[in-house]
Design a protein around this motif. Structure first.
Motif, mmCIF file in Angstrom:
data_model
loop_
_atom_site.group_PDB
_atom_site.id
_atom_site.type_symbol
_atom_site.label_atom_id
_atom_site.label_comp_id
_atom_site.label_asym_id
_atom_site.label_seq_id
_atom_site.Cartn_x
_atom_site.Cartn_y
_atom_site.Cartn_z
ATOM 1 N N PHE A 207 -42.172 -126.506 -13.799
ATOM 2 C CA PHE A 207 -41.821 -125.387 -14.676
ATOM 3 C C PHE A 207 -42.019 -124.054 -13.947
ATOM 4 N N ILE A 208 -43.133 -123.935 -13.234
ATOM 5 C CA ILE A 208 -43.406 -122.710 -12.490
ATOM 6 C C ILE A 208 -42.322 -122.478 -11.435
ATOM 7 N N ALA A 209 -41.941 -123.547 -10.723
ATOM 8 C CA ALA A 209 -40.891 -123.429 -9.702
ATOM 9 C C ALA A 209 -39.554 -123.053 -10.340
ATOM 10 N N GLN A 210 -39.272 -123.627 -11.503
ATOM 11 C CA GLN A 210 -38.025 -123.320 -12.199
ATOM 12 C C GLN A 210 -37.917 -121.833 -12.499
ATOM 13 N N HIS A 211 -38.985 -121.236 -13.006
ATOM 14 C CA HIS A 211 -38.945 -119.808 -13.346
ATOM 15 C C HIS A 211 -39.024 -118.923 -12.109
ATOM 16 N N ARG A 212 -39.413 -119.516 -10.997
ATOM 17 C CA ARG A 212 -39.388 -118.777 -9.736
ATOM 18 C C ARG A 212 -38.011 -118.849 -9.095
ATOM 19 N N GLY A 213 -37.119 -119.661 -9.666
ATOM 20 C CA GLY A 213 -35.783 -119.823 -9.123
ATOM 21 C C GLY A 213 -35.680 -120.858 -8.027
ATOM 22 N N ASP A 214 -36.740 -121.664 -7.837
ATOM 23 C CA ASP A 214 -36.767 -122.687 -6.788
ATOM 24 C C ASP A 214 -36.377 -124.029 -7.411
ATOM 25 N N THR A 215 -35.068 -124.248 -7.545
ATOM 26 C CA THR A 215 -34.570 -125.428 -8.248
ATOM 27 C C THR A 215 -34.939 -126.722 -7.543
ATOM 28 N N ASP A 216 -34.848 -126.767 -6.217
ATOM 29 C CA ASP A 216 -35.155 -127.992 -5.486
ATOM 30 C C ASP A 216 -36.599 -128.422 -5.702
ATOM 31 N N THR A 217 -37.519 -127.465 -5.632
ATOM 32 C CA THR A 217 -38.924 -127.794 -5.863
ATOM 33 C C THR A 217 -39.145 -128.248 -7.299
ATOM 34 N N ALA A 218 -38.470 -127.603 -8.253
ATOM 35 C CA ALA A 218 -38.609 -127.980 -9.661
ATOM 36 C C ALA A 218 -38.197 -129.435 -9.872
ATOM 37 N N ILE A 219 -37.048 -129.807 -9.327
ATOM 38 C CA ILE A 219 -36.574 -131.187 -9.479
ATOM 39 C C ILE A 219 -37.515 -132.153 -8.762
ATOM 40 N N GLY A 220 -37.945 -131.784 -7.562
ATOM 41 C CA GLY A 220 -38.843 -132.641 -6.801
ATOM 42 C C GLY A 220 -40.153 -132.894 -7.525
ATOM 43 N N CYS A 221 -40.761 -131.837 -8.092
ATOM 44 C CA CYS A 221 -42.021 -132.009 -8.823
ATOM 45 C C CYS A 221 -41.816 -132.839 -10.089
ATOM 46 N N ALA A 222 -40.677 -132.637 -10.764
ATOM 47 C CA ALA A 222 -40.391 -133.420 -11.967
ATOM 48 C C ALA A 222 -40.258 -134.900 -11.629
ATOM 49 N N ASP A 223 -39.580 -135.199 -10.523
ATOM 50 C CA ASP A 223 -39.427 -136.601 -10.104
ATOM 51 C C ASP A 223 -40.774 -137.209 -9.723
ATOM 52 N N GLN A 224 -41.618 -136.425 -9.053
ATOM 53 C CA GLN A 224 -42.958 -136.924 -8.695
ATOM 54 C C GLN A 224 -43.776 -137.212 -9.947
ATOM 55 N N ALA A 225 -43.657 -136.327 -10.958
ATOM 56 C CA ALA A 225 -44.407 -136.532 -12.199
ATOM 57 C C ALA A 225 -43.955 -137.811 -12.891
ATOM 58 N N ALA A 226 -42.646 -138.026 -12.939
ATOM 59 C CA ALA A 226 -42.124 -139.229 -13.601
ATOM 60 C C ALA A 226 -42.578 -140.497 -12.908
ATOM 61 N N PRO A 233 -45.528 -142.088 -21.382
ATOM 62 C CA PRO A 233 -44.204 -141.704 -21.892
ATOM 63 C C PRO A 233 -44.055 -140.213 -22.180
ATOM 64 N N VAL A 234 -45.123 -139.577 -22.679
ATOM 65 C CA VAL A 234 -45.048 -138.139 -22.955
ATOM 66 C C VAL A 234 -44.778 -137.366 -21.675
ATOM 67 N N ILE A 235 -45.524 -137.684 -20.624
ATOM 68 C CA ILE A 235 -45.362 -136.967 -19.356
ATOM 69 C C ILE A 235 -43.998 -137.256 -18.755
ATOM 70 N N ARG A 236 -43.542 -138.509 -18.829
ATOM 71 C CA ARG A 236 -42.209 -138.820 -18.306
ATOM 72 C C ARG A 236 -41.120 -138.096 -19.083
ATOM 73 N N ALA A 237 -41.329 -137.906 -20.407
ATOM 74 C CA ALA A 237 -40.358 -137.141 -21.197
ATOM 75 C C ALA A 237 -40.319 -135.688 -20.741
ATOM 76 N N HIS A 238 -41.506 -135.094 -20.565
ATOM 77 C CA HIS A 238 -41.555 -133.714 -20.079
ATOM 78 C C HIS A 238 -40.903 -133.599 -18.697
ATOM 79 N N ALA A 239 -41.166 -134.571 -17.838
ATOM 80 C CA ALA A 239 -40.607 -134.543 -16.477
ATOM 81 C C ALA A 239 -39.090 -134.637 -16.521
ATOM 82 N N ALA A 240 -38.555 -135.517 -17.374
ATOM 83 C CA ALA A 240 -37.104 -135.668 -17.480
ATOM 84 C C ALA A 240 -36.460 -134.384 -17.987
ATOM 85 N N ARG A 241 -37.130 -133.710 -18.907
ATOM 86 C CA ARG A 241 -36.611 -132.436 -19.410
ATOM 87 C C ARG A 241 -36.522 -131.409 -18.293
#
Length: 397
Positions: A207-226, A233-241
């Motif tokens: 989320f922090i990377a997303q608001h910083r405009g760093d899309t690649d890092t945002a996706i990478g961190c979300a995939d790592q979280a999932a 399931p809650v965390i995987r839902a947040h990560a998928a979002r």
């Protein structure tokens, strides 16, 4: 006394004053009462005739109140001597070598955390930050004096405070401080025996990377979280979002829809999940608004505008959650501007600007900046231009 305080500070409590305060030490109570009133530090300073520096030191736990200062604060809030009594209890204190009974500590500070979250959702970060810092200091000190499972309970609660403090730091526009609190949440969660916070921390980093405009890092961190071993399931839902929104910003519609489908599946799984929950409750979210937000990022303004309108009409916002209401309202306005409905967009933003001013949220300001960027592409009347420029000034601080 203001009505907002009456329920909390006039009920009988068995003390000599007959007044009940929020749980916590003097600094936490002071900051919580101030936040309830919506007073700034300067306003409390003026009413109590105590310097702003003293107020800040009291709320953060750096200093203990003198009898005179405690009495002045008590008079300012109209708490009938309860603040003076709380200050006296703090001075009497507990011997440093005494063991802490975690039961009252955890129960009391869980109530504090719920209340601070309610205040943060409606007023923004500036009214709760001092309370969060003071509470984490108290909890980490108490954890050192507890043993066994009770010690773990206190560390876990401290971790929850740290996670929310990180969110408030992000809302205040301080991503470095947000990351610092997130790292503390991971460390304290581990000391409390909960590894799931480490997985959720990756969602926060996305989320922090997303608001910083760093899309690649945002996706990478979300995939790592999932894929984290401790993810539930809650965390995987947040990560998928977060992944869906990252792909939408990148312009990859297919990957975005796949991530949205994962979000829906994990959110459905999370309903009966009993593992520790971090972050917003997924059942309180609105998948339609999340999909509309992705459509907006994909620049499908017409579908986004229609979906925002339908979802915001069908499912009223959660009462008191001013931050989410403001963000989705501005996103709706951005979509309307994108299809040339600038008058409707400006009406929506005009109704939302007072809320954004009040909550002073970095994420809401970022959304307002997106509206300005889109609205400036449209031909506008003088009144519309004035609103757009007022929005631009607020978005840039």
């Amino acid at each position: 006394m203001d009505p907002v305080d009456s329920a909390a500070v006039t009920a009988a409590a068995g003390g000599r004053t007959g007044t009940r305060l929020p749980p916590g030490d003097f600094g936490v109570v002071l900051a919580t009462l101030r936040a309830r009133r919506g007073w700034t530090v300067r306003e409390l300073s003026r009413r109590a005739n105590v310097s702003e520096g003293q107020i800040c030191n009291l709320e953060s736990g750096v200093r203990n109140p003198t009898p005179a200062v405690a009495a002045a604060c008590d008079a300012a809030f109209g708490t009938g001597g309860a603040l003076v009594e709380r200050a006296e209890a703090g001075r009497r204190g507990t011997r440093a070598e005494s063991l802490v009974d975690a039961g009252p500590v955890v129960a009391g500070y869980e109530r504090v955390l719920r209340e601070l979250k309610d205040i943060g959702r409606s007023t923004g970060p500036r009214f709760v930050t001092a309370s969060m810092k003071s509470a984490t200091r108290t909890l980490t000190d108490a954890a050192q004096l507890a043993v066994g499972e009770q010690r773990a309970e206190i560390w876990l609660l401290a971790s929850k405070f740290a996670e929310y403090a990180g969110w408030m730091a992000q809302e205040a526009g301080n991503p470095a401080e947000a990351l610092r609190w997130t790292h503390l949440a991971v460390r304290w969660g581990a000391q409390g025996g909960d590894e799931t916070v480490a997985a959720y921390a990756l969602v926060r980093k996305a989320f922090i990377a997303q608001h910083r405009g760093d899309t690649d890092t945002a996706i990478g961190c979300a995939d790592q979280a999932a894929g984290h071993p401790a993810a539930n399931p809650v965390i995987r839902a947040h990560a998928a979002r977060r992944a869906a929104q990252g792909y939408a910003h990148r312009g990859d519609a297919i990957a975005c829809w796949e991530a949205l489908e994962r979000f829906r599946c994990h959110a459905a799984e999370a309903v009966d999940d009993r593992t520790p929950h971090w972050g917003p409750r997924t059942e309180n979210g609105n998948p339609g608004l999340i999909e509309a937000s992705c459509l907006l990022s994909l620049r499908d303004f017409e579908q986004a505008a229609g979906l925002f309108e339908a979802e915001r009409r069908r499912r009223p916002a959660v009462p008191g959650d001013s931050n989410s209401q403001a963000r989705f309202a501005v996103r709706h306005a951005t979509a309307l501007a994108g299809v040339g409905r600038l008058d409707d967009a400006c009406q929506l933003v005009a109704a939302t600007l007072p809320v954004i001013r009040r909550i002073d949220s970095a994420t809401a300001s970022a959304e307002l900046g997106r509206f300005v960027e889109q609205a400036r592409t449209q031909r506008s009347a003088p009144g519309q231009r004035a609103l757009i420029e007022a929005s631009a000034a607020l978005a840039t601080g």
